[in-house]
Write a protein that holds these residues in place. Structure first.
Motif, PDB file in Angstrom:
ATOM      1  N   ALA A 320       0.909  -1.207  -0.009  1.00  0.00           N
ATOM      2  CA  ALA A 320       0.000   0.141  -0.061  1.00  0.00           C
ATOM      3  C   ALA A 320       0.896   1.211  -0.076  1.00  0.00           C
ATOM      4  CB  ALA A 320      -0.951  -0.065   1.202  1.00  0.00           C
ATOM      5  N   VAL A 321       0.936   2.151  -1.053  1.00  0.00           N
ATOM      6  CA  VAL A 321       1.480   3.381  -1.055  1.00  0.00           C
ATOM      7  C   VAL A 321       0.669   4.534  -0.917  1.00  0.00           C
ATOM      8  CG1 VAL A 321       3.122   4.502  -2.694  1.00  0.00           C
ATOM      9  CG2 VAL A 321       3.235   2.152  -2.633  1.00  0.00           C
ATOM     10  N   ARG A 322       1.025   5.203   0.005  1.00  0.00           N
ATOM     11  CA  ARG A 322       0.189   6.432   0.246  1.00  0.00           C
ATOM     12  C   ARG A 322       1.060   7.780   0.235  1.00  0.00           C
ATOM     13  NH1 ARG A 322      -1.988   2.329   3.952  1.00  0.00           N
ATOM     14  NH2 ARG A 322      -3.978   1.597   3.498  1.00  0.00           N
ATOM     15  N   LEU A 323       0.650   8.795  -0.378  1.00  0.00           N
ATOM     16  CA  LEU A 323       1.225   9.924  -0.603  1.00  0.00           C
ATOM     17  C   LEU A 323       0.543  11.209   0.178  1.00  0.00           C
ATOM     18  CD1 LEU A 323       2.534   9.719  -4.153  1.00  0.00           C
ATOM     19  CD2 LEU A 323       3.648   8.891  -2.119  1.00  0.00           C
ATOM     20  N   LEU A 324       0.826  11.895   1.059  1.00  0.00           N
ATOM     21  CA  LEU A 324       0.468  13.166   1.406  1.00  0.00           C
ATOM     22  C   LEU A 324       1.161  14.291   0.964  1.00  0.00           C
ATOM     23  CD1 LEU A 324      -1.854  14.522   3.188  1.00  0.00           C
ATOM     24  CD2 LEU A 324      -0.099  14.379   5.183  1.00  0.00           C
ATOM     25  N   LEU A 325       0.454  15.066   0.180  1.00  0.00           N
ATOM     26  CA  LEU A 325       1.256  16.035  -0.600  1.00  0.00           C
ATOM     27  C   LEU A 325       0.858  17.534  -0.384  1.00  0.00           C
ATOM     28  CD1 LEU A 325       1.819  13.943  -3.836  1.00  0.00           C
ATOM     29  CD2 LEU A 325       3.355  14.061  -1.805  1.00  0.00           C
ATOM     30  N   GLN A 326       1.487  18.516  -0.997  1.00  0.00           N
ATOM     31  CA  GLN A 326       1.068  19.830  -1.036  1.00  0.00           C
ATOM     32  C   GLN A 326      -0.378  19.990  -1.655  1.00  0.00           C
ATOM     33  OE1 GLN A 326       0.837  22.582   0.374  1.00  0.00           O
ATOM     34  NE2 GLN A 326       3.169  23.217   0.356  1.00  0.00           N
ATOM     35  N   GLY A 327      -1.407  20.686  -0.891  1.00  0.00           N
ATOM     36  CA  GLY A 327      -2.521  21.035  -1.291  1.00  0.00           C
ATOM     37  C   GLY A 327      -2.615  22.710  -1.749  1.00  0.00           C
ATOM     38  N   VAL A 341       2.808  13.606 -13.292  1.00  0.00           N
ATOM     39  CA  VAL A 341       3.282  12.685 -12.310  1.00  0.00           C
ATOM     40  C   VAL A 341       2.220  11.943 -11.573  1.00  0.00           C
ATOM     41  CG1 VAL A 341       4.781  12.331 -10.484  1.00  0.00           C
ATOM     42  CG2 VAL A 341       5.667  13.985 -12.111  1.00  0.00           C
ATOM     43  N   TYR A 342       1.283  12.867 -11.201  1.00  0.00           N
ATOM     44  CA  TYR A 342       0.326  12.257 -10.293  1.00  0.00           C
ATOM     45  C   TYR A 342      -0.534  11.369 -10.992  1.00  0.00           C
ATOM     46  CZ  TYR A 342       1.107  16.043  -6.632  1.00  0.00           C
ATOM     47  OH  TYR A 342       1.418  16.749  -5.581  1.00  0.00           O
ATOM     48  N   GLN A 343      -0.994  11.839 -12.386  1.00  0.00           N
ATOM     49  CA  GLN A 343      -1.787  11.040 -13.026  1.00  0.00           C
ATOM     50  C   GLN A 343      -1.244   9.587 -13.261  1.00  0.00           C
ATOM     51  OE1 GLN A 343      -4.854  11.506 -13.832  1.00  0.00           O
ATOM     52  NE2 GLN A 343      -4.607  13.499 -12.782  1.00  0.00           N
ATOM     53  N   ALA A 344      -0.005   9.595 -13.356  1.00  0.00           N
ATOM     54  CA  ALA A 344       0.715   8.270 -13.453  1.00  0.00           C
ATOM     55  C   ALA A 344       0.923   7.347 -12.373  1.00  0.00           C
ATOM     56  CB  ALA A 344       2.374   8.403 -14.166  1.00  0.00           C
ATOM     57  N   LEU A 345       1.107   7.947 -11.398  1.00  0.00           N
ATOM     58  CA  LEU A 345       0.893   7.271 -10.217  1.00  0.00           C
ATOM     59  C   LEU A 345      -0.306   6.953  -9.754  1.00  0.00           C
ATOM     60  CD1 LEU A 345       3.498   9.454  -8.024  1.00  0.00           C
ATOM     61  CD2 LEU A 345       3.992   7.225  -9.187  1.00  0.00           C
ATOM     62  N   LEU A 346      -1.439   7.736  -9.678  1.00  0.00           N
ATOM     63  CA  LEU A 346      -2.783   7.124  -9.514  1.00  0.00           C
ATOM     64  C   LEU A 346      -3.090   5.850 -10.492  1.00  0.00           C
ATOM     65  CD1 LEU A 346      -4.492  10.913  -9.310  1.00  0.00           C
ATOM     66  CD2 LEU A 346      -4.470   9.201  -7.278  1.00  0.00           C
ATOM     67  N   LYS A 347      -2.832   5.979 -11.825  1.00  0.00           N
ATOM     68  CA  LYS A 347      -3.148   4.764 -12.392  1.00  0.00           C
ATOM     69  C   LYS A 347      -2.464   3.504 -12.119  1.00  0.00           C
ATOM     70  CE  LYS A 347      -3.099   3.709 -17.488  1.00  0.00           C
ATOM     71  NZ  LYS A 347      -2.513   4.183 -19.143  1.00  0.00           N
ATOM     72  N   ALA A 348      -1.117   3.692 -11.330  1.00  0.00           N
ATOM     73  CA  ALA A 348      -0.792   2.603 -10.916  1.00  0.00           C
ATOM     74  C   ALA A 348      -1.105   1.908  -9.389  1.00  0.00           C
ATOM     75  CB  ALA A 348       0.945   2.712 -10.532  1.00  0.00           C
ATOM     76  N   GLY A 349      -1.918   2.582  -9.036  1.00  0.00           N
ATOM     77  CA  GLY A 349      -2.884   2.262  -8.053  1.00  0.00           C
ATOM     78  C   GLY A 349      -2.143   2.920  -6.550  1.00  0.00           C
ATOM     79  N   ILE A 350      -1.515   4.026  -6.746  1.00  0.00           N
ATOM     80  CA  ILE A 350      -1.134   4.840  -5.347  1.00  0.00           C
ATOM     81  C   ILE A 350      -1.896   5.669  -5.128  1.00  0.00           C
ATOM     82  CG2 ILE A 350       0.924   6.137  -4.848  1.00  0.00           C
ATOM     83  CD1 ILE A 350       2.570   5.072  -6.783  1.00  0.00           C
ATOM     84  N   GLU A 351      -2.040   5.772  -3.802  1.00  0.00           N
ATOM     85  CA  GLU A 351      -3.159   6.738  -3.339  1.00  0.00           C
ATOM     86  C   GLU A 351      -2.606   8.142  -3.036  1.00  0.00           C
ATOM     87  OE1 GLU A 351      -4.941   5.833   0.734  1.00  0.00           O
ATOM     88  OE2 GLU A 351      -5.036   3.671  -0.100  1.00  0.00           O
ATOM     89  N   ILE A 352      -3.061   9.185  -3.389  1.00  0.00           N
ATOM     90  CA  ILE A 352      -2.463  10.387  -3.313  1.00  0.00           C
ATOM     91  C   ILE A 352      -3.473  11.350  -2.465  1.00  0.00           C
ATOM     92  CG2 ILE A 352      -1.608  12.563  -4.498  1.00  0.00           C
ATOM     93  CD1 ILE A 352      -0.681  10.891  -6.718  1.00  0.00           C
ATOM     94  N   HIS A 353      -3.139  12.118  -1.506  1.00  0.00           N
ATOM     95  CA  HIS A 353      -3.975  12.913  -0.783  1.00  0.00           C
ATOM     96  C   HIS A 353      -3.327  14.219  -0.629  1.00  0.00           C
ATOM     97  CE1 HIS A 353      -6.348   9.436   0.886  1.00  0.00           C
ATOM     98  NE2 HIS A 353      -5.116   8.780   0.754  1.00  0.00           N
ATOM     99  N   GLU A 354      -3.996  15.242  -1.032  1.00  0.00           N
ATOM    100  CA  GLU A 354      -3.509  16.814  -0.754  1.00  0.00           C
ATOM    101  C   GLU A 354      -3.648  17.468   0.512  1.00  0.00           C
ATOM    102  OE1 GLU A 354      -4.893  18.680  -4.446  1.00  0.00           O
ATOM    103  OE2 GLU A 354      -2.829  18.077  -5.494  1.00  0.00           O
TER     104      GLU A 354
END
Length: 398
Positions: A320-327, A341-354
């Motif tokens: 499980a890969v979870r990223l908390l990034l600048q909003g 970059v976000y789009q490619a990572l989301l497509k790979a199943g990585i969670e991104i939270h701002e």
């Protein structure tokens, strides 16, 4: 960070060369105290500086002489007046100059300061000026060190976004143990380099300084370094980060800082000579060995091909890969550089939270709750390829 010591191999334990150029691993015997924001860091710095008897050495990207950051400036001034050797290095972009009032106060007290790579007439137009001093380090009497992402600026002031409605999210570590001497060594090397003297003379000055430091008295830090019980939970800090205004509205205080004794830890550096890829390699190793969870909190996240590949491969292993990034983005280019970059990572199943409550400036990561790092390093080209950075890595199950 985790809660019980581990003797088994852990992700990222081998960390590459130390400041001396030798290969280093995470050594045991460290006390680590996690500090959130200037609200926790600045009083901790003041406590250490007020106990100092020999030397205070501080490096920062931004030193804003206003608001709560003045507590640190005043502590440095007090220490110098007591005869403590106080040195300050600021970056020429983050802090182009010391305000006239404080330049006079520091000079009168005996605080010495240098500006790293001051800007010329062309500013940042020349690529050679992109190599900045971005690390945030402090060592007091060679006993207590601080390393993290927090600049010396009030938690609710932002040089790009103005006055923030809530404190920015950022972290630093207070450290005691073997790696503090490495921290002091790398700061010494930079200090003598900034004196504009020949290398032979730099070596002579450093040898004389080392001898003086060994003979100098040190402060009594026993009160500050009492055994930590780690009573504050990660949930306490998560709750405070999610609702930063609650403490003010209810009259409660911040959650007690998280800390551990006897931890395995090492100092990771990035420069343009002998430590060009140490921090990136540590991240890649930890991510490559992850089996359950990767959590990365990072302010400026534009990872290169190797880091993107490592993260997507981790998800393919079931991690499980979870990223908390600048909003809250500081400029148009930063926002649009991150989107692809976000789009490619989301497509790979990585969670991104701002992060929405305020500005996010933290640079921390936890892998499988047995590898963690706190420091100044953003996962973007400026940090990983150009700037001087510093992180502390721990590989304990705490």
């Amino acid at each position: 960070m985790s809660t019980a010591a581990s003797s088994s191999p852990t992700p990222g334990t081998s960390t590459g060369p130390s400041p001396s150029g030798k290969r280093s691993t995470a050594d045991a015997g460290h006390q680590l105290l996690l500090l959130q924001g200037g609200a926790e860091l600045f009083p901790a710095l003041v406590d250490a500086m007020d106990a100092a008897r020999s030397v205070i050495h501080l490096e920062t990207y931004i030193f804003e002489f206003a608001g709560s950051a003045l507590l640190v400036a005043e502590a440095m001034e007090r220490a110098a007046r007591r005869g403590v050797n106080v040195r300050l290095v600021v970056d020429g972009v983050g802090t182009p100059r010391i305000p006239a009032e404080w330049a006079k106060r520091f000079a009168t007290a005996g605080v010495r300061w240098r500006v790293y790579a001051p800007m010329g007439r062309l500013g940042l137009l020349l690529p050679s000026t992109w190599r900045r001093l971005h690390r945030k380090l402090c060592v007091v009497d060679g006993i207590i060190g601080f390393c993290g992402g927090i600049n010396l600026i009030d938690d609710q002031d932002d040089v790009a976004l103005g006055r923030l409605k809530a404190p920015r999210l950022d972290f630093s570590l207070r450290v005691a143990g073997p790696l503090v001497s490495e921290m002091a060594d790398t700061m010494e090397q930079l200090w003598w380099r900034l004196q504009a003297v020949r290398k032979a003379r730099q070596r002579e000055f450093k040898a004389a300084w080392d001898a003086l430091r060994e003979a100098s008295p040190i402060g009594d830090f026993s009160r500050l370094l009492q055994v930590l019980d780690g009573s504050a939970s990660h949930a306490d800090h998560a709750e405070h980060a999610e609702h930063p205004d609650d403490a003010e509205s209810t009259g409660t205080t911040l959650a007690p800082p998280l800390g551990v004794d006897g931890a395995r830890a090492t100092l990771l550096l990035r420069d343009n000579v002998t430590h060009r890829h140490d921090i990136e390699r540590a991240y890649l190793k930890a991510i490559g060995e992850a089996r359950r969870e990767i959590v990365i909190v990072n302010a400026y996240f534009i990872p290169g091909r190797r880091l993107r590949k490592a993260l997507t491969m981790a998800t393919s292993r079931g991690v499980a890969v979870r990223l908390l990034l600048q909003g809250k983005y500081e400029n148009f280019l930063q926002y649009h550089a991150a989107r692809p970059v976000y789009q490619a990572l989301l497509k790979a199943g990585i969670e991104i939270h701002e992060y929405a409550p305020s500005s996010l400036h933290a640079k921390v990561a936890v892998v499988d709750q047995r590898w963690a790092t706190v420091g100044s390093t953003n996962l973007d080209p400026l940090s990983l390829l150009l700037a001087r950075e510093a992180n502390v890595m721990t590989s304990d199950r705490r």
